[in-house]
Design a protein around this motif. Structure first.
Motif, short mmCIF file in Angstrom:
data_model
loop_
_atom_site.label_atom_id
_atom_site.label_comp_id
_atom_site.label_asym_id
_atom_site.label_seq_id
_atom_site.Cartn_x
_atom_site.Cartn_y
_atom_site.Cartn_z
N PRO A 154 0.77 -1.34 -0.05
CA PRO A 154 -0.06 0.13 -0.10
C PRO A 154 0.78 1.17 -0.19
N CYS A 155 0.19 1.80 -1.33
CA CYS A 155 1.44 3.12 -0.79
C CYS A 155 0.49 4.26 -2.30
N VAL A 279 5.25 -8.39 -0.93
CA VAL A 279 6.15 -7.22 -1.29
C VAL A 279 6.13 -6.45 -0.10
N GLY A 280 7.09 -5.49 -0.53
CA GLY A 280 7.98 -4.60 0.71
C GLY A 280 9.12 -5.30 0.68
N ALA A 315 5.14 -4.69 -6.03
CA ALA A 315 3.75 -5.01 -5.66
C ALA A 315 4.24 -6.82 -7.21
N HIS A 316 3.25 -7.68 -7.06
CA HIS A 316 3.09 -8.70 -7.47
C HIS A 316 1.50 -9.24 -8.32
N PHE A 329 5.71 -9.53 -11.11
CA PHE A 329 6.51 -8.26 -10.69
C PHE A 329 6.58 -7.18 -10.98
N CYS A 330 6.75 -6.32 -10.03
CA CYS A 330 7.43 -4.62 -10.54
C CYS A 330 8.64 -4.54 -9.26
N LEU A 331 9.50 -3.98 -9.50
CA LEU A 331 10.66 -3.65 -8.81
C LEU A 331 11.09 -2.70 -8.21
N ALA A 332 11.02 -2.11 -7.19
CA ALA A 332 11.49 -0.15 -7.53
C ALA A 332 12.54 -0.17 -6.79
#
Length: 344
Positions: A154-155, A279-280, A315-316, A329-332
Protein backbone atom coordinates in the motif's frame (compact mmCIF):
# COMPACT_ATOMS: atom_id res chain seq x y z
CA UNK A 1 -15.10 20.61 -30.25
CA UNK A 2 -18.36 18.84 -29.43
CA UNK A 3 -20.23 19.77 -26.27
CA UNK A 4 -20.54 17.16 -23.55
CA UNK A 5 -23.83 15.26 -23.43
CA UNK A 6 -23.46 14.86 -19.65
CA UNK A 7 -25.98 16.80 -17.58
CA UNK A 8 -26.12 17.43 -13.83
CA UNK A 9 -28.14 19.53 -11.39
CA UNK A 10 -24.97 20.20 -9.37
CA UNK A 11 -24.04 23.90 -9.40
CA UNK A 12 -20.27 23.87 -8.93
CA UNK A 13 -20.25 27.58 -8.00
CA UNK A 14 -22.83 27.20 -5.24
CA UNK A 15 -21.71 27.15 -1.58
CA UNK A 16 -22.98 24.49 0.78
CA UNK A 17 -23.47 20.74 0.38
CA UNK A 18 -24.98 19.24 -2.75
CA UNK A 19 -25.74 15.64 -3.73
CA UNK A 20 -26.53 14.67 -7.29
CA UNK A 21 -25.55 12.65 -10.33
CA UNK A 22 -23.74 13.04 -13.62
CA UNK A 23 -26.23 11.80 -16.20
CA UNK A 24 -25.03 10.23 -19.46
CA UNK A 25 -27.72 9.41 -22.06
CA UNK A 26 -27.33 5.74 -22.80
CA UNK A 27 -29.85 3.15 -23.95
CA UNK A 28 -28.60 0.07 -22.15
CA UNK A 29 -31.91 -1.58 -21.26
CA UNK A 30 -35.44 -1.70 -22.72
CA UNK A 31 -35.96 2.06 -22.49
CA UNK A 32 -34.79 4.39 -25.25
CA UNK A 33 -34.53 7.28 -22.79
CA UNK A 34 -32.21 5.67 -20.24
CA UNK A 35 -29.36 7.36 -18.38
CA UNK A 36 -26.18 6.14 -16.78
CA UNK A 37 -26.08 8.02 -13.47
CA UNK A 38 -22.76 8.62 -11.70
CA UNK A 39 -23.19 9.88 -8.08
CA UNK A 40 -21.39 13.15 -7.30
CA UNK A 41 -21.34 15.52 -4.33
CA UNK A 42 -19.80 18.89 -3.55
CA UNK A 43 -19.03 20.69 -0.31
CA UNK A 44 -18.05 24.35 -0.62
CA UNK A 45 -17.44 26.78 2.21
CA UNK A 46 -15.21 29.83 2.57
CA UNK A 47 -11.97 30.51 0.74
CA UNK A 48 -9.50 27.83 -0.24
CA UNK A 49 -8.49 25.38 -2.97
CA UNK A 50 -10.80 23.17 -5.00
CA UNK A 51 -9.99 19.46 -4.77
CA UNK A 52 -11.39 16.72 -6.98
CA UNK A 53 -11.56 13.46 -5.05
CA UNK A 54 -12.44 10.29 -6.94
CA UNK A 55 -12.05 6.53 -7.01
CA UNK A 56 -13.39 3.60 -9.01
CA UNK A 57 -11.56 4.64 -12.18
CA UNK A 58 -11.06 0.89 -12.35
CA UNK A 59 -14.17 -0.75 -10.95
CA UNK A 60 -12.53 -3.59 -9.00
CA UNK A 61 -10.50 -1.21 -6.80
CA UNK A 62 -12.66 -0.61 -3.74
CA UNK A 63 -10.75 0.84 -0.72
CA UNK A 64 -10.74 4.35 -2.21
CA UNK A 65 -14.44 4.12 -3.03
CA UNK A 66 -15.22 3.25 0.58
CA UNK A 67 -12.86 5.94 1.90
CA UNK A 68 -14.56 8.64 -0.15
CA UNK A 69 -18.08 7.53 0.79
CA UNK A 70 -17.19 7.51 4.49
CA UNK A 71 -15.53 10.90 4.22
CA UNK A 72 -18.32 12.61 2.30
CA UNK A 73 -20.89 11.39 4.81
CA UNK A 74 -18.88 12.53 7.83
CA UNK A 75 -17.73 16.03 6.89
CA UNK A 76 -19.46 19.12 8.22
CA UNK A 77 -19.66 22.28 6.15
CA UNK A 78 -17.76 24.38 8.66
CA UNK A 79 -14.78 22.01 8.44
CA UNK A 80 -14.17 23.02 4.82
CA UNK A 81 -12.12 25.95 3.53
CA UNK A 82 -12.62 25.86 -0.20
CA UNK A 83 -14.40 23.19 -2.20
CA UNK A 84 -14.28 19.39 -2.51
CA UNK A 85 -15.87 17.54 -5.42
CA UNK A 86 -16.53 13.89 -4.54
CA UNK A 87 -17.01 11.16 -7.16
CA UNK A 88 -16.67 7.88 -5.22
CA UNK A 89 -17.15 5.58 -8.24
CA UNK A 90 -16.32 7.37 -11.49
CA UNK A 91 -16.74 4.10 -13.41
CA UNK A 92 -19.81 2.80 -11.63
CA UNK A 93 -20.71 0.12 -14.22
CA UNK A 94 -17.29 -1.47 -13.66
CA UNK A 95 -17.60 -1.10 -9.88
CA UNK A 96 -20.93 -2.94 -9.93
CA UNK A 97 -19.48 -5.67 -12.14
CA UNK A 98 -16.20 -5.96 -10.16
CA UNK A 99 -14.23 -5.45 -13.36
CA UNK A 100 -11.28 -3.28 -14.30
CA UNK A 101 -12.78 -2.28 -17.66
CA UNK A 102 -16.23 -0.86 -18.28
CA UNK A 103 -18.66 -3.68 -19.07
CA UNK A 104 -20.59 -1.22 -21.25
CA UNK A 105 -17.93 -0.42 -23.83
CA UNK A 106 -15.01 -2.66 -22.82
CA UNK A 107 -12.72 0.34 -22.38
CA UNK A 108 -10.18 1.23 -19.70
CA UNK A 109 -11.35 4.66 -18.51
CA UNK A 110 -7.81 5.43 -17.36
CA UNK A 111 -6.62 5.17 -20.99
CA UNK A 112 -9.37 7.28 -22.58
CA UNK A 113 -8.08 10.80 -21.96
CA UNK A 114 -8.58 13.51 -23.14
CA UNK A 115 -11.78 11.76 -24.20
CA UNK A 116 -14.41 12.28 -26.86
CA UNK A 117 -17.83 13.90 -26.37
CA UNK A 118 -19.14 11.87 -29.31
CA UNK A 119 -17.51 8.60 -28.23
CA UNK A 120 -18.39 5.70 -25.98
CA UNK A 121 -19.50 6.10 -22.36
CA UNK A 122 -15.90 5.91 -21.05
CA UNK A 123 -14.70 8.42 -23.64
CA UNK A 124 -17.57 10.78 -22.79
CA UNK A 125 -16.67 10.63 -19.10
CA UNK A 126 -12.99 11.27 -19.84
CA UNK A 127 -13.98 14.25 -22.01
CA UNK A 128 -16.20 15.62 -19.22
CA UNK A 129 -13.46 15.37 -16.63
CA UNK A 130 -10.92 16.96 -18.97
CA UNK A 131 -13.03 19.87 -20.15
CA UNK A 132 -15.58 20.46 -17.38
CA UNK A 133 -14.11 19.31 -14.04
CA UNK A 134 -10.32 19.64 -14.27
CA UNK A 135 -10.50 23.37 -15.15
CA UNK A 136 -12.40 23.97 -11.87
CA UNK A 137 -9.81 22.41 -9.57
CA UNK A 138 -6.26 22.88 -8.34
CA UNK A 139 -5.83 19.32 -7.04
CA UNK A 140 -6.80 15.92 -8.47
CA UNK A 141 -6.76 12.91 -6.11
CA UNK A 142 -7.38 9.61 -7.94
CA UNK A 143 -7.46 6.57 -5.64
CA UNK A 144 -6.43 3.14 -6.93
CA UNK A 145 -5.38 -0.34 -5.89
CA UNK A 146 -3.84 -3.03 -8.05
CA UNK A 147 -7.34 -4.40 -8.62
CA UNK A 148 -7.76 -8.14 -8.85
CA UNK A 149 -4.70 -8.52 -11.07
CA UNK A 150 -1.86 -7.02 -9.00
CA UNK A 151 -1.11 -6.70 -5.29
CA UNK A 152 0.80 -3.55 -4.29
CA UNK A 153 2.48 -2.72 -1.05
CA UNK A 154 0.00 0.00 0.00
CA UNK A 155 1.49 3.30 -1.14
CA UNK A 156 0.83 6.75 -2.48
CA UNK A 157 2.46 7.40 -5.83
CA UNK A 158 3.05 10.01 -8.53
CA UNK A 159 4.79 10.75 -11.80
CA UNK A 160 8.10 12.61 -11.88
CA UNK A 161 6.76 15.69 -13.67
CA UNK A 162 9.22 18.10 -15.27
CA UNK A 163 7.84 21.31 -13.75
CA UNK A 164 9.74 21.57 -10.46
CA UNK A 165 7.16 23.65 -8.60
CA UNK A 166 4.39 21.25 -9.60
CA UNK A 167 6.66 18.32 -8.68
CA UNK A 168 7.28 19.79 -5.24
CA UNK A 169 3.55 20.27 -4.59
CA UNK A 170 2.82 16.73 -5.71
CA UNK A 171 5.63 15.21 -3.62
CA UNK A 172 4.56 17.00 -0.44
CA UNK A 173 0.94 15.91 -0.94
CA UNK A 174 2.07 12.35 -1.70
CA UNK A 175 4.14 12.26 1.50
CA UNK A 176 1.12 13.53 3.45
CA UNK A 177 -0.55 10.18 2.78
CA UNK A 178 1.93 8.80 5.36
CA UNK A 179 2.48 5.48 3.59
CA UNK A 180 5.64 3.45 4.23
CA UNK A 181 6.67 3.87 0.59
CA UNK A 182 6.04 6.69 -1.85
CA UNK A 183 6.38 5.40 -5.37
CA UNK A 184 7.44 7.07 -8.63
CA UNK A 185 6.15 5.07 -11.58
CA UNK A 186 6.41 5.09 -15.37
CA UNK A 187 3.81 4.69 -18.10
CA UNK A 188 4.71 1.40 -19.73
CA UNK A 189 1.25 0.43 -20.97
CA UNK A 190 0.35 3.19 -23.41
CA UNK A 191 -1.07 6.70 -23.34
CA UNK A 192 -4.30 8.39 -22.29
CA UNK A 193 -3.85 8.30 -18.51
CA UNK A 194 -6.10 10.43 -16.31
CA UNK A 195 -3.20 11.61 -14.07
CA UNK A 196 -1.13 12.67 -17.09
CA UNK A 197 -4.01 14.74 -18.50
CA UNK A 198 -4.38 16.53 -15.17
CA UNK A 199 -0.60 16.94 -14.80
CA UNK A 200 -0.40 18.49 -18.27
CA UNK A 201 -2.91 21.10 -17.05
CA UNK A 202 -0.62 21.95 -14.12
CA UNK A 203 -2.69 20.28 -11.42
CA UNK A 204 -1.34 18.83 -8.19
CA UNK A 205 -2.04 15.13 -8.73
CA UNK A 206 -1.98 12.52 -5.97
CA UNK A 207 -2.69 8.85 -6.65
CA UNK A 208 -2.51 5.64 -4.62
CA UNK A 209 -2.10 1.89 -4.95
CA UNK A 210 -3.75 0.55 -1.80
CA UNK A 211 -3.10 -3.17 -2.02
CA UNK A 212 -5.26 -5.16 -4.42
CA UNK A 213 -7.17 -8.40 -4.78
CA UNK A 214 -10.58 -9.47 -3.55
CA UNK A 215 -9.69 -9.12 0.15
CA UNK A 216 -8.98 -5.73 1.71
CA UNK A 217 -7.62 -5.96 5.23
CA UNK A 218 -8.54 -3.58 8.04
CA UNK A 219 -5.02 -2.01 8.08
CA UNK A 220 -5.30 -1.18 4.37
CA UNK A 221 -8.67 0.48 4.92
CA UNK A 222 -7.22 2.40 7.86
CA UNK A 223 -4.21 3.77 5.99
CA UNK A 224 -6.40 4.60 2.99
CA UNK A 225 -8.88 6.56 5.08
CA UNK A 226 -6.48 8.22 7.51
CA UNK A 227 -4.09 9.14 4.71
CA UNK A 228 -6.86 10.71 2.67
CA UNK A 229 -7.94 12.95 5.54
CA UNK A 230 -4.35 13.96 6.23
CA UNK A 231 -3.78 14.93 2.59
CA UNK A 232 -6.87 17.15 2.65
CA UNK A 233 -5.60 18.81 5.84
CA UNK A 234 -2.20 19.28 4.18
CA UNK A 235 -3.94 20.95 1.22
CA UNK A 236 -5.72 23.28 3.67
CA UNK A 237 -9.15 22.41 2.33
CA UNK A 238 -10.02 20.47 5.51
CA UNK A 239 -9.52 21.86 8.99
CA UNK A 240 -7.25 19.98 11.37
CA UNK A 241 -3.64 19.43 12.30
CA UNK A 242 -1.53 17.71 9.68
CA UNK A 243 0.26 14.63 11.00
CA UNK A 244 3.64 13.53 9.72
CA UNK A 245 5.04 10.05 10.19
CA UNK A 246 7.25 11.08 13.11
CA UNK A 247 4.08 12.30 14.89
CA UNK A 248 2.74 8.78 14.45
CA UNK A 249 5.93 7.15 15.74
CA UNK A 250 6.89 5.92 12.27
CA UNK A 251 10.09 6.27 10.25
CA UNK A 252 10.10 8.72 7.31
CA UNK A 253 8.42 7.69 4.07
CA UNK A 254 10.85 5.86 1.79
CA UNK A 255 10.80 7.13 -1.78
CA UNK A 256 11.24 4.43 -4.43
CA UNK A 257 10.87 4.37 -8.19
CA UNK A 258 10.28 2.05 -11.12
CA UNK A 259 10.97 4.26 -14.11
CA UNK A 260 12.53 1.76 -16.52
CA UNK A 261 10.76 -0.93 -18.54
CA UNK A 262 13.14 -3.51 -17.02
CA UNK A 263 11.63 -2.84 -13.58
CA UNK A 264 8.43 -4.56 -14.72
CA UNK A 265 8.73 -8.37 -15.02
CA UNK A 266 6.15 -10.26 -17.08
CA UNK A 267 5.17 -13.92 -17.25
CA UNK A 268 7.02 -15.59 -20.15
CA UNK A 269 4.29 -18.23 -20.42
CA UNK A 270 0.98 -19.17 -18.83
CA UNK A 271 0.64 -21.18 -15.64
CA UNK A 272 -0.05 -21.13 -11.91
CA UNK A 273 2.09 -18.49 -10.21
CA UNK A 274 3.68 -18.98 -6.80
CA UNK A 275 5.34 -15.93 -5.23
CA UNK A 276 8.44 -16.58 -3.12
CA UNK A 277 8.64 -13.07 -1.61
CA UNK A 278 6.14 -10.66 -0.12
CA UNK A 279 5.65 -7.10 -1.34
CA UNK A 280 7.90 -4.69 0.54
CA UNK A 281 10.77 -7.21 0.60
CA UNK A 282 14.32 -6.35 -0.44
CA UNK A 283 15.50 -8.62 -3.25
CA UNK A 284 18.85 -9.21 -4.96
CA UNK A 285 19.70 -9.61 -8.63
CA UNK A 286 19.33 -13.27 -9.63
CA UNK A 287 17.16 -14.10 -6.61
CA UNK A 288 14.22 -16.40 -7.39
CA UNK A 289 11.04 -14.34 -6.99
CA UNK A 290 8.45 -16.92 -7.94
CA UNK A 291 7.59 -19.89 -10.13
CA UNK A 292 5.10 -20.84 -12.80
CA UNK A 293 3.56 -24.34 -12.65
CA UNK A 294 1.71 -26.03 -15.52
CA UNK A 295 -1.68 -27.65 -15.01
CA UNK A 296 -1.47 -29.76 -18.14
CA UNK A 297 2.13 -30.83 -17.49
CA UNK A 298 2.45 -31.62 -13.77
CA UNK A 299 5.60 -33.58 -14.66
CA UNK A 300 7.27 -30.46 -16.00
CA UNK A 301 9.59 -28.51 -13.69
CA UNK A 302 8.33 -25.03 -12.85
CA UNK A 303 9.62 -21.98 -14.68
CA UNK A 304 11.50 -19.81 -12.18
CA UNK A 305 11.14 -16.01 -12.29
CA UNK A 306 14.33 -14.25 -11.12
CA UNK A 307 15.04 -10.66 -10.11
CA UNK A 308 16.88 -8.82 -12.87
CA UNK A 309 18.29 -6.26 -10.40
CA UNK A 310 18.55 -5.41 -6.73
CA UNK A 311 15.43 -3.65 -5.46
CA UNK A 312 12.21 -3.71 -3.49
CA UNK A 313 9.27 -5.86 -4.52
CA UNK A 314 6.67 -3.10 -4.61
CA UNK A 315 4.03 -5.24 -6.39
CA UNK A 316 3.43 -8.76 -7.60
CA UNK A 317 0.83 -10.82 -9.44
CA UNK A 318 -2.47 -11.12 -7.58
CA UNK A 319 -4.33 -14.19 -8.87
CA UNK A 320 -2.54 -17.51 -9.00
CA UNK A 321 -3.83 -18.26 -12.50
CA UNK A 322 -1.51 -16.32 -14.80
CA UNK A 323 -1.40 -15.78 -18.54
CA UNK A 324 1.63 -15.11 -20.68
CA UNK A 325 2.35 -11.37 -20.57
CA UNK A 326 0.76 -10.75 -17.16
CA UNK A 327 2.96 -8.73 -14.84
CA UNK A 328 4.34 -10.94 -12.07
CA UNK A 329 6.63 -8.47 -10.27
CA UNK A 330 7.48 -4.80 -10.18
CA UNK A 331 10.86 -4.00 -8.65
CA UNK A 332 11.40 -0.51 -7.29
CA UNK A 333 14.66 1.24 -6.38
CA UNK A 334 15.54 4.04 -4.00
CA UNK A 335 15.16 7.51 -5.47
CA UNK A 336 18.47 9.32 -5.85
CA UNK A 337 19.32 12.14 -3.46
CA UNK A 338 19.43 14.84 -6.15
CA UNK A 339 15.86 13.98 -7.13
CA UNK A 340 14.69 13.98 -3.52
CA UNK A 341 16.04 17.52 -3.15
CA UNK A 342 13.58 18.69 -5.80
CA UNK A 343 10.71 17.54 -3.57
CA UNK A 344 11.45 20.10 -0.85
Amino acid sequence: MSQTPIRTKIDFDKPGTQWGTLNIPFSYNLSGWSQLQIPISTIAHGEGPTVLLMAGNHGDEYPGQIAIMKLMQSLKLEQISGRIIFIPAINIPAAKAATRLSPIDGKNLNRCFPGDADGTVSEIMAHYLTHEIFPLVEVVIDLHTGGRGVYFYPCAHMHLVENLEQRRRMALATEAYNTDFAFLYADIAGKGLLPVEAENMGKTVVTTEMGGGEVTTAPVHQVSQAGLRNVLVHLKVLQGEEKCRTDLGLPPTRWVQALNAEDYIFAPESGLFESFVDVGSEVSEGQPLGALYFLERPDRKPSIIEANSNGIAIAHRGPTLTSQGDIVFCLAHDVEEQVLKTFQ
